[in-house]
Write a protein that holds these residues in place. Sequence first.
Motif, PDB file in Angstrom:
ATOM      1  N   SER A   1       0.723  -1.037   0.003  1.00 31.71           N
ATOM      2  CA  SER A   1      -0.056   0.320   0.437  1.00 31.71           C
ATOM      3  C   SER A   1       0.947   1.270   0.023  1.00 31.71           C
ATOM      4  O   SER A   1       0.161   1.946  -0.589  1.00 31.71           O
ATOM      5  N   GLN A   2       2.180   1.530   0.601  1.00 32.89           N
ATOM      6  CA  GLN A   2       2.916   2.411   0.394  1.00 32.89           C
ATOM      7  C   GLN A   2       3.592   1.922  -0.864  1.00 32.89           C
ATOM      8  O   GLN A   2       3.231   3.781  -1.292  1.00 32.89           O
ATOM      9  N   THR A   3       3.682   1.318  -2.041  1.00 34.71           N
ATOM     10  CA  THR A   3       4.031   2.202  -3.008  1.00 34.71           C
ATOM     11  C   THR A   3       2.664   2.397  -3.940  1.00 34.71           C
ATOM     12  O   THR A   3       2.539   2.822  -4.565  1.00 34.71           O
ATOM     13  N   ASN A   4       1.309   1.690  -3.529  1.00 38.96           N
ATOM     14  CA  ASN A   4       0.258   2.332  -5.010  1.00 38.96           C
ATOM     15  C   ASN A   4      -0.251   3.489  -4.312  1.00 38.96           C
ATOM     16  O   ASN A   4       0.049   4.374  -5.135  1.00 38.96           O
ATOM     17  N   VAL A   5       0.182   4.243  -2.626  1.00 38.75           N
ATOM     18  CA  VAL A   5      -0.392   5.837  -2.272  1.00 38.75           C
ATOM     19  C   VAL A   5       0.482   6.250  -3.479  1.00 38.75           C
ATOM     20  O   VAL A   5      -0.132   7.508  -4.200  1.00 38.75           O
ATOM     21  N   VAL A   6       1.588   5.996  -3.744  1.00 33.11           N
ATOM     22  CA  VAL A   6       3.181   7.320  -4.548  1.00 33.11           C
ATOM     23  C   VAL A   6       2.782   7.293  -5.918  1.00 33.11           C
ATOM     24  O   VAL A   6       2.390   7.313  -6.450  1.00 33.11           O
ATOM     25  N   THR A   7       2.251   5.161  -6.387  1.00 27.95           N
ATOM     26  CA  THR A   7       2.378   5.206  -7.958  1.00 27.95           C
ATOM     27  C   THR A   7       0.651   5.728  -8.205  1.00 27.95           C
ATOM     28  O   THR A   7       0.626   6.697  -8.903  1.00 27.95           O
ATOM     29  N   ARG A   8      -0.430   5.858  -7.885  1.00 32.77           N
ATOM     30  CA  ARG A   8      -1.439   6.829  -7.846  1.00 32.77           C
ATOM     31  C   ARG A   8      -1.118   7.922  -8.204  1.00 32.77           C
ATOM     32  O   ARG A   8      -2.233   8.875  -8.825  1.00 32.77           O
ATOM     33  N   GLU A   9      -0.411   8.319  -7.513  1.00 34.76           N
ATOM     34  CA  GLU A   9      -0.943  10.096  -7.117  1.00 34.76           C
ATOM     35  C   GLU A   9       0.860  10.208  -8.719  1.00 34.76           C
ATOM     36  O   GLU A   9       0.440  11.560  -9.479  1.00 34.76           O
ATOM     37  N   LEU A  10       1.475   9.299  -8.185  1.00 37.65           N
ATOM     38  CA  LEU A  10       2.101   9.870  -9.875  1.00 37.65           C
ATOM     39  C   LEU A  10       1.498   9.508 -11.029  1.00 37.65           C
ATOM     40  O   LEU A  10       2.136  10.576 -12.001  1.00 37.65           O
ATOM     41  N   GLY A  11       1.205   8.587 -11.115  1.00 36.79           N
ATOM     42  CA  GLY A  11      -0.097   9.188 -12.597  1.00 36.79           C
ATOM     43  C   GLY A  11      -1.140  10.191 -13.135  1.00 36.79           C
ATOM     44  O   GLY A  11      -1.079  10.206 -13.910  1.00 36.79           O
ATOM     45  N   HIS A  12      -1.075  10.815 -11.606  1.00 34.21           N
ATOM     46  CA  HIS A  12      -1.799  12.053 -12.841  1.00 34.21           C
ATOM     47  C   HIS A  12      -0.889  13.343 -12.775  1.00 34.21           C
ATOM     48  O   HIS A  12      -1.471  14.090 -13.325  1.00 34.21           O
TER      49      HIS A  12
ATOM     50  N   ASP B   1       1.631  14.460 -15.823  1.00 39.02           N
ATOM     51  CA  ASP B   1       1.941  15.096 -16.598  1.00 39.02           C
ATOM     52  C   ASP B   1       3.020  14.247 -17.460  1.00 39.02           C
ATOM     53  O   ASP B   1       3.270  12.809 -18.298  1.00 39.02           O
ATOM     54  N   GLU B   2       4.996  12.941 -16.554  1.00 36.87           N
ATOM     55  CA  GLU B   2       5.547  12.631 -17.540  1.00 36.87           C
ATOM     56  C   GLU B   2       5.189  11.313 -16.537  1.00 36.87           C
ATOM     57  O   GLU B   2       6.416  10.609 -17.299  1.00 36.87           O
ATOM     58  N   TYR B   3       4.228  11.295 -15.978  1.00 31.63           N
ATOM     59  CA  TYR B   3       4.290   9.380 -16.123  1.00 31.63           C
ATOM     60  C   TYR B   3       2.480   9.168 -15.936  1.00 31.63           C
ATOM     61  O   TYR B   3       1.552   9.912 -16.686  1.00 31.63           O
ATOM     62  N   ASP B   4       3.356   7.812 -16.898  1.00 37.08           N
ATOM     63  CA  ASP B   4       1.509   6.895 -17.180  1.00 37.08           C
ATOM     64  C   ASP B   4       0.983   5.600 -16.669  1.00 37.08           C
ATOM     65  O   ASP B   4       2.006   5.215 -16.414  1.00 37.08           O
ATOM     66  N   ARG B   5       0.457   5.885 -16.017  1.00 37.95           N
ATOM     67  CA  ARG B   5      -0.611   4.809 -14.773  1.00 37.95           C
ATOM     68  C   ARG B   5      -1.214   3.766 -15.884  1.00 37.95           C
ATOM     69  O   ARG B   5      -2.225   4.384 -16.445  1.00 37.95           O
ATOM     70  N   ALA B   6      -1.158   2.827 -16.172  1.00 36.14           N
ATOM     71  CA  ALA B   6      -2.540   1.930 -17.110  1.00 36.14           C
ATOM     72  C   ALA B   6      -2.182   0.215 -16.963  1.00 36.14           C
ATOM     73  O   ALA B   6      -1.414  -0.418 -16.594  1.00 36.14           O
ATOM     74  N   LYS B   7      -3.303  -0.185 -16.752  1.00 40.20           N
ATOM     75  CA  LYS B   7      -3.476  -1.962 -17.282  1.00 40.20           C
ATOM     76  C   LYS B   7      -2.538  -2.332 -18.631  1.00 40.20           C
ATOM     77  O   LYS B   7      -2.877  -2.197 -19.691  1.00 40.20           O
ATOM     78  N   THR B   8      -1.130  -3.212 -18.612  1.00 42.33           N
ATOM     79  CA  THR B   8      -0.437  -3.784 -19.184  1.00 42.33           C
ATOM     80  C   THR B   8       0.885  -5.003 -18.820  1.00 42.33           C
ATOM     81  O   THR B   8       0.373  -4.501 -17.003  1.00 42.33           O
ATOM     82  N   SER B   9       1.080  -4.916 -19.155  1.00 39.15           N
ATOM     83  CA  SER B   9       1.971  -6.309 -18.808  1.00 39.15           C
ATOM     84  C   SER B   9       2.890  -5.412 -18.186  1.00 39.15           C
ATOM     85  O   SER B   9       3.757  -4.320 -18.601  1.00 39.15           O
ATOM     86  N   CYS B  10       3.897  -5.526 -16.763  1.00 40.22           N
ATOM     87  CA  CYS B  10       4.548  -5.138 -15.698  1.00 40.22           C
ATOM     88  C   CYS B  10       6.109  -5.933 -16.972  1.00 40.22           C
ATOM     89  O   CYS B  10       6.525  -6.503 -17.073  1.00 40.22           O
ATOM     90  N   GLY B  11       7.189  -5.010 -16.926  1.00 42.69           N
ATOM     91  CA  GLY B  11       8.286  -4.861 -17.759  1.00 42.69           C
ATOM     92  C   GLY B  11       9.016  -5.622 -16.404  1.00 42.69           C
ATOM     93  O   GLY B  11      10.125  -6.666 -16.837  1.00 42.69           O
ATOM     94  N   GLN B  12       9.236  -5.939 -15.566  1.00 45.88           N
ATOM     95  CA  GLN B  12       9.650  -6.890 -14.652  1.00 45.88           C
ATOM     96  C   GLN B  12       9.479  -7.765 -14.056  1.00 45.88           C
ATOM     97  O   GLN B  12       9.914  -9.373 -14.554  1.00 45.88           O
ATOM     98  N   CYS B  13       7.538  -8.005 -14.344  1.00 46.45           N
ATOM     99  CA  CYS B  13       7.419  -9.568 -13.594  1.00 46.45           C
ATOM    100  C   CYS B  13       6.746 -10.752 -14.757  1.00 46.45           C
ATOM    101  O   CYS B  13       6.578 -11.626 -15.132  1.00 46.45           O
ATOM    102  N   GLY B  14       5.961  -9.566 -15.807  1.00 46.46           N
ATOM    103  CA  GLY B  14       5.498  -9.786 -17.274  1.00 46.46           C
ATOM    104  C   GLY B  14       4.083 -10.022 -17.444  1.00 46.46           C
ATOM    105  O   GLY B  14       3.688 -10.392 -17.862  1.00 46.46           O
ATOM    106  N   ALA B  15       3.732 -10.023 -15.695  1.00 46.90           N
ATOM    107  CA  ALA B  15       2.448 -10.222 -15.176  1.00 46.90           C
ATOM    108  C   ALA B  15       1.204  -8.802 -15.888  1.00 46.90           C
ATOM    109  O   ALA B  15       2.283  -7.655 -16.495  1.00 46.90           O
ATOM    110  N   LEU B  16      -0.120  -9.276 -16.218  1.00 45.82           N
ATOM    111  CA  LEU B  16      -1.151  -7.841 -16.760  1.00 45.82           C
ATOM    112  C   LEU B  16      -1.218  -7.531 -15.327  1.00 45.82           C
ATOM    113  O   LEU B  16      -1.973  -8.128 -14.836  1.00 45.82           O
TER     114      LEU B  16
END
Length: 109
Positions: free
Chosen positions: A73-84, A86-101
């Motif tokens: 949840s620590q990560t989730n709070v930060v990435t949700r804010e970063l997703g807003h 302009d320099e970041y894109d947060r969307a459902k996609t395959s992770c470049g590290q684990c490969g999961a969707l």
Amino acid sequence: MRKIGWALAYAVPAIVTSPAACHFASCSYRDYDVPMPRRMTIAGQIEQLIGNLGGSPICDDCITDQLNLSVRSQTNVVTRELGHRDEYDRAKTSCGQCGALKTAIQIRK
């Protein structure tokens, strides 16, 4: 211990004046005229990790694992804010590290 001058703090051997030498004693950085080391915040560490990946998407679980954070949840709070931003894109996609969707974040190129 009394405060000592900056020049004296660096002239006397480190074992006597180093704040690290006071690890087990009752000393603190306030006992010396040396700056306290700055630690990067969790948000700063996450931003740095995303930036270092150069546009490769990364999910919250992988960020949590790579930074050894205690809860996702620590990560989730930060990435949700970063997703807003302009320099970041947060969307459902395959992770470049684990490969999961999953919802992942990446820096825009």
